[in-house]
Design an enzyme around this catalytic site. Structure first.
Site, PDB file in Angstrom:
ATOM      1  CB  ILE A   1      -0.979   0.004   1.193  1.00  0.00           C
ATOM      2  CG1 ILE A   1      -2.012   1.121   1.037  1.00  0.00           C
ATOM      3  CG2 ILE A   1      -0.248   0.091   2.518  1.00  0.00           C
ATOM      4  CD1 ILE A   1      -3.163   1.019   2.027  1.00  0.00           C
TER       5      ILE A   1
ATOM      6  CG  ASP B   1      -7.120  -3.480   6.795  1.00  0.00           C
ATOM      7  OD1 ASP B   1      -6.379  -3.609   5.815  1.00  0.00           O
ATOM      8  OD2 ASP B   1      -7.504  -2.370   7.214  1.00  0.00           O
TER       9      ASP B   1
ATOM     10  CG  ASP C   1      -3.467  -8.010   2.241  1.00  0.00           C
ATOM     11  OD1 ASP C   1      -4.014  -8.721   3.094  1.00  0.00           O
ATOM     12  OD2 ASP C   1      -2.796  -7.013   2.534  1.00  0.00           O
TER      13      ASP C   1
ATOM     14  CD  GLU D   1      -0.227  -5.573   5.757  1.00  0.00           C
ATOM     15  OE1 GLU D   1      -0.915  -5.653   4.721  1.00  0.00           O
ATOM     16  OE2 GLU D   1       0.694  -6.388   6.030  1.00  0.00           O
TER      17      GLU D   1
ATOM     18  N   GLY E   1       0.423  -5.203   1.286  1.00  0.00           N
ATOM     19  CA  GLY E   1      -0.753  -5.404   0.439  1.00  0.00           C
ATOM     20  C   GLY E   1      -0.501  -6.351  -0.710  1.00  0.00           C
TER      21      GLY E   1
END
Length: 271
Positions: free
Chosen positions: A65, A152, A124, A144, A121
């Protein structure tokens, strides 16, 4: 398909989505999150696309991210009511989850070709793909935790089901340590490690071509069943496949495959 932060190509039924912010190590800014969903929605709806590859431009697959995106989040969600501010944040998180889930939701198999860093990310993201392959220089980290947050967007939900070892998942999530290509292979996070990025791209494209040659209807059904069975009981999965094949089995693809098999020929299928 023209997008700002990813490129999309389609050739011989294989779609290639490439993260395209190399000057920022493919950091996932607000536009990229949305572009990923647009790309895979397009692939899902395009009958010519039978399989997809996702890869990164530049030195890394993705650095995760974009921190500038996170720093600019508060003005977007701010409300003079604290409860509404928190509701707005929840909606942003849910929407980000959905952008990556678009790869899982896509009816066509998605193969990740990972080189360099796959950070935060990025983990993810690759957890949403059907299969993961990497080059020897690749590494993975659930970053993270190092910026003071709980992952998340899917890693903590999907990774335990991918590698099947809660202790290892918790170690990686609690420490944020790097997992190199060899360890990723031993854990089952990736299917295969290639010596170089060039070999990775060639190998993944060859595998994608093999998948693209199969019955598109059967491939779509197989992905549907695997995703459903992952999240349901064996009994539920057996019931669903019985219903699915009662609807889908008697297809032109079945006839084409059987006739080609008897004639010792390679079948061809409608998109």
């Amino acid at each position: 398909m023209q997008l700002d932060t990813v490129t999309v190509s389609l050739d011989n039924h294989v779609a290639v989505v490439r993260l395209n912010r190399p000057e920022k190590a493919n950091a996932m800014n607000a536009t990229m999150w949305q572009d990923i969903r647009k790309a895979f929605t397009w692939i899902d709806e395009n009958v010519e696309a039978r399989v997809a590859i996702i890869e990164g431009e530049g030195k890394h697959f993705t650095s995760g991210i974009d921190l500038q995106m996170m720093m600019g989040l508060l003005p977007q969600i701010k409300n003079d009511c604290e409860g509404r501010t928190r509701e707005n944040l929840r909606r942003v998180i849910l929407d980000m989850q959905d952008t990556l889930t678009s790869m899982e939701r896509c009816r066509k198999p998605v193969l990740a070709a990972i080189h360099g860093g796959c950070v935060g990310g990025g983990v993810d993201l690759v957890c949403c793909t059907d299969m993961r392959y990497c080059s020897a220089d690749a590494y993975f980290t659930i970053k993270e935790i190092d910026i003071g947050m709980t992952a998340d967007v899917g890693t903590l939900q999907r990774l335990p089901k991918l590698i099947g070892n809660q202790g290892i998942v918790r170690e990686l999530a609690y420490t944020g340590r790097k997992v190199d290509a060899a360890e990723a292979l031993s854990l089952g996070l990736v299917n295969k490690v290639y010596d170089s990025r060039e070999a990775l791209q060639a190998g993944v494209r060859e595998l994608a071509a093999q998948i693209a040659a199969k019955s598109p209807l059967s491939i779509r059904g197989t992905k549907e069943m695997l995703n459903y069975s992952r999240d349901h009981s064996v009994a539920d999965g057996l019931n669903y496949i019985a219903t699915w094949n009662a609807a889908m089995l008697m297809s032109n693809d079945l006839t084409a495959a059987m006739m080609a098999g008897m004639a010792k020929q390679t079948p061809t299928f409608k998109d």
